[in-house]
Motif scaffolding. Structure first.
Motif, short mmCIF file in Angstrom:
data_model
loop_
_atom_site.label_atom_id
_atom_site.label_comp_id
_atom_site.label_asym_id
_atom_site.label_seq_id
_atom_site.Cartn_x
_atom_site.Cartn_y
_atom_site.Cartn_z
N HIS A 119 26.06 -3.20 121.33
CA HIS A 119 25.43 -2.34 122.33
C HIS A 119 24.35 -3.09 123.11
CE1 HIS A 119 26.73 1.95 121.20
NE2 HIS A 119 27.52 1.12 120.53
N GLU A 147 27.26 6.34 118.49
CA GLU A 147 28.46 5.66 117.99
C GLU A 147 29.37 6.64 117.26
OE1 GLU A 147 30.59 3.23 117.50
OE2 GLU A 147 29.71 2.19 119.20
N VAL A 196 23.05 3.83 116.76
CA VAL A 196 24.02 2.94 116.12
C VAL A 196 23.77 2.85 114.61
CG1 VAL A 196 24.47 1.60 118.19
CG2 VAL A 196 22.64 0.89 116.67
N MET A 205 26.91 -3.13 115.25
CA MET A 205 27.01 -2.31 116.45
C MET A 205 25.79 -2.47 117.35
SD MET A 205 29.79 -0.69 117.09
CE MET A 205 30.55 -2.25 116.66
#
Length: 397
Positions: free
Chosen positions: A11, A95, A72, A7
């Motif tokens: 991002h 997230e 994240v 993630m």
């Protein structure tokens, strides 16, 4: 940004790409990347263009030059980081799922409400599949009455990266880190997307949870060696972790499969399925909406297309129409390529960054808010409670 890996990569590229394709009112600057391991964090920062690194998230919260905290990490740390950041007056992007429990999510939503009035800080939960052109277009069509009154909803999110019973034990398979298994990881997306497209809210559920492989080999990403997230070097795009080789196995404490039915606030029934054991399905998030005037169908594995059925058309020309959602008039597409040039998985994160920055600049609440994230968490909590009661109908919240 707190955390890195799968993630973190998604991002990071979004923060860098969004201001290059969209005319943003504020310019995001990737200032600080935080991770537990200094070496790995430095390598990730160099790869993705973060200016500085730290090994304690509290440094990011305390620094006056940091405006936004992007979380994240595994779900176990979401509440502590987000609440501290909001209390410090930082805007927060977190997230999904918002938290590991409904109580944690409730505390986060309350902190967001307080921060909004006390400091003007804004908070968003990252359900990025809302921000694909096809899913946003589907929502717009439903809102415009294209399918008439919604009568039934079917949603499933199917993956197969855990089919191998000897795939290693990662943090995603441990309740203390992940909160739940496929229920929080995948079903959360199915619930949010079904509610987003229809504009309805689930009010009660009846569900079953199942763990098909009770133990797995310990490895580099097992809880004993857990870091921020999988390191991206493993199978299945970093989801599967890295096997150890000692032969020792540990218990899987989360669900592999989640099945549940739901009733929306209008009385409409929905069926939901989530699995990381669906052999052959790599990332198949599917939502189908059936209504009195037509139907819509979306599949994430074919994300540039939306299928629409017009029940009002003459009988001799009825059938699902395959719409390629790449015209400049489709949501988000005005900034991208000429018609017919497809987008990919990463573009949803770019759109998320754009929407977040625009909301912060305008001083408005971004969507989905922490309150929205809490509502999804309450649905998941109700499914879990229902599964523990032999799948009886269980009220949400």
């Amino acid at each position: 940004m707190i955390g890195h890996g799968f993630m973190g990569a998604a991002h990071s590229q979004a923060w860098r790409v969004a201001p290059r394709f969209f005319d943003l009112p504020l310019q995001p600057e990737p200032a600080l990347l935080v991770g537990r391991d200094a070496g790995r964090t430095a390598a990730a920062a160099a790869k993705w263009g973060w200016a500085q690194t730290a090994t304690d998230w509290r440094e990011a919260v305390a620094r006056e030059d940091i405006d936004v905290i992007d979380i994240v990490t595994p779900g176990a740390s979401h509440a502590e980081i987000a609440i501290a950041a909001l209390q410090a007056g930082k805007h927060v992007l977190c997230e999904k799922p918002l938290a590991n429990t409904a109580d944690e999510a409730r505390a986060m939503a309350e902190a967001a409400a307080v921060a909004r009035t006390s400091s003007g800080a804004r908070a968003m939960v990252g359900f990025t599949y809302r921000r694909l052109p096809a899913t946003t277009h589907a929502r717009n069509l439903v809102a415009a009455g294209a399918v008439g009154d919604v009568r039934q909803v079917r949603a499933a999110y199917l993956q197969d990266w855990l089919v191998d019973a000897d795939a290693p034990l990662t943090w995603r398979l441990q309740q203390e880190q992940a909160g739940s298994g496929v229920l929080g990881d995948l079903a959360a997306h199915a619930v949010d997307l079904a509610q987003y497209i229809t504009g309805l809210r689930l009010s009660e559920v009846s569900g079953t949870l199942e763990t098909l492989v009770p133990t797995r080999p310990l490895g580099a990403d097992s809880p004993a060696a857990a870091t921020d997230s999988p390191d991206g070097k493993a199978r299945a795009g970093g989801l599967g972790g890295t096997a150890g080789g000692s032969g020792e196995r540990g218990p899987v404490t989360v669900d592999d499969v989640a099945l549940f039915t739901g009733r929306f606030n209008t009385g409409v029934l929905g069926s939901f399925e989530a699995s990381r054991m669906a052999t052959g399905r790599k990332n198949a998030l599917r939502v189908e909406i059936s209504g009195t005037r037509g139907a819509l169908s979306f599949d994430l594995e074919d994300l540039n297309f939306l299928e629409f059925y017009d029940y009002t058309a003459p009988a001799d020309r009825q059938g699902f129409t395959r719409i390629m959602v790449t015209e400049p008039t489709h949501p988000y597409m005005e900034a991208w390529w000429p018609a017919g040039h497809s987008l990919g998985y990463e573009h949803g994160f770019v759109h998320q960054a754009r929407d977040f920055v625009e909301a912060v600049a305008a001083g408005t609440d971004p969507s989905p808010s922490f309150a929205d994230g809490l509502q999804v968490q309450e649905v998941l909590d109700a499914v879990s409670r229902s599964a523990g009661k032999s799948s009886v109908w269980t009220p949400v919240a």
